[in-house]
Scaffold this active site. Structure first.
Site, PDB file in Angstrom:
ATOM      1  N   ASN A   1      37.806  10.165  50.834  1.00 62.60           N
ATOM      2  CA  ASN A   1      38.755   9.195  50.276  1.00 62.60           C
ATOM      3  C   ASN A   1      40.181   9.736  50.298  1.00 62.60           C
ATOM      4  OD1 ASN A   1      37.573   6.546  49.153  1.00 62.60           O
ATOM      5  ND2 ASN A   1      36.024   8.087  48.667  1.00 62.60           N
TER       6      ASN A   1
ATOM      7  N   HIS B   1      34.962   4.161  42.450  1.00 67.26           N
ATOM      8  CA  HIS B   1      33.558   4.254  42.036  1.00 67.26           C
ATOM      9  C   HIS B   1      32.706   3.401  42.971  1.00 67.26           C
ATOM     10  CE1 HIS B   1      30.214   4.875  39.322  1.00 67.26           C
ATOM     11  NE2 HIS B   1      29.909   3.598  39.522  1.00 67.26           N
TER      12      HIS B   1
HETATM   13  C1  GRF Z   1      32.813   8.304  46.668  1.00 69.44           C
HETATM   14  O1  GRF Z   1      31.662   7.605  47.020  1.00 69.44           O
HETATM   15  C2  GRF Z   1      33.406   7.786  45.395  1.00 69.44           C
HETATM   16  O2  GRF Z   1      33.169   6.442  45.183  1.00 69.44           O
HETATM   17  C3  GRF Z   1      32.703   8.599  44.347  1.00 69.44           C
HETATM   18  O3  GRF Z   1      32.520   9.873  44.922  1.00 69.44           O
HETATM   19  C4  GRF Z   1      32.500   9.755  46.341  1.00 69.44           C
HETATM   20  C5  GRF Z   1      33.536  10.707  46.870  1.00 69.44           C
HETATM   21  O4  GRF Z   1      33.463  10.843  48.261  1.00 69.44           O
HETATM   22  N1  GRF Z   1      33.472   8.633  43.118  1.00 69.44           N
HETATM   23  P1  GRF Z   1      34.602  11.673  49.030  1.00 69.44           P
HETATM   24  O5  GRF Z   1      34.629  13.074  48.429  1.00 69.44           O
HETATM   25  O6  GRF Z   1      35.889  10.968  48.883  1.00 69.44           O
HETATM   26  O7  GRF Z   1      34.121  11.718  50.450  1.00 69.44           O
END
Ligand code: GRF
Length: 194
Positions: free
Chosen positions: A14, A111
């Site tokens: 992300n 989330h």
């Molecule tokens: C994502 O699925 C987010 O929704 C959750 O944790 C995950 C993080 O993934 N809170 P990344 O580390 O951004 O790949």
């Protein structure tokens, strides 16, 4: 330009999506600091590759708790870096006071469910196990509950008959990577106007 700080415990895909949106010119922001509670988290490597300052959050050996002193130190580091908006990106500890007080209404989380459904860990598995027809993802402001703050944006992801936990999570993440930068853009443009 909005100055961002990112907290993450895992892969950082992300955060990468936020960086990609900045590169593409669709998000007027810069990431000033990336902090993690796990030294091996790949999010730190992604930041280093981009020359973004990184730091560790020392939780004094606690596995899941985010001690007050650690939160105060995190707030200090973020403030010192000039951070205006804190983005939780796969950060696995519950943020409370005093970090919330240091950034009132200024901490975002992503989330992997259509909140208020399925708060907590591995929400896509919860949705599958419940026989839900759709999953999704939500960007929300962080308050002192677990995944309970005001919703900024959310989007549904259909659950397909042959979905596994992995296939569903992968499709949710594709949507997350579009939704998070869009939500930050929305907040940044509101901040410019207000
Ligand atoms: C994502 O699925 C987010 O929704 C959750 O944790 C995950 C993080 O993934 N809170 P990344 O580390 O951004 O790949």
């Amino acid at each position: 330009m909005m100055v961002l700080g990112v907290l993450g415990s895992g892969s950082g895909s992300n955060m990468q999506a936020i960086l990609d949106a900045i590169d593409a010119g669709t998000l007027d922001a810069r990431i000033a600091l990336v902090l993690s509670d796990r030294p091996e988290a790949f999010i730190l490597e992604r930041a280093r590759v981009r020359g973004i300052p990184t730091g560790m959050i020392d939780c004094g050996g606690f596995q899941t708790k985010f001690p007050e002193e650690s939160q105060a130190e995190t707030a200090r580091q973020l403030k010192d870096a000039g951070v205006e908006l804190v983005c939780l990106a796969g950060f696995l500890r519950l943020v409370k006071r005093p970090l919330l007080d240091a950034f009132p209404g200024r901490i975002l989380n992503i989330h992997p469910s259509l909140l208020p459904a399925f708060p907590g860990l591995e929400s896509w598995k919860q949705a599958l196990n419940a026989g839900a027809k759709e999953a999704g993802c939500t960007v929300h402001l962080v308050d002192d509950g677990m995944d309970t703050g005001p919703i900024i944006l959310q989007e549904a992801v259909p659950i397909l008959p042959d979905d596994t936990a992995e296939s569903l999570h992968a499709r949710i993440q594709i949507v997350e990577h579009r939704l998070y930068p869009t939500a930050i853009t929305q907040i940044a443009s509101c901040s410019d106007r207000c």
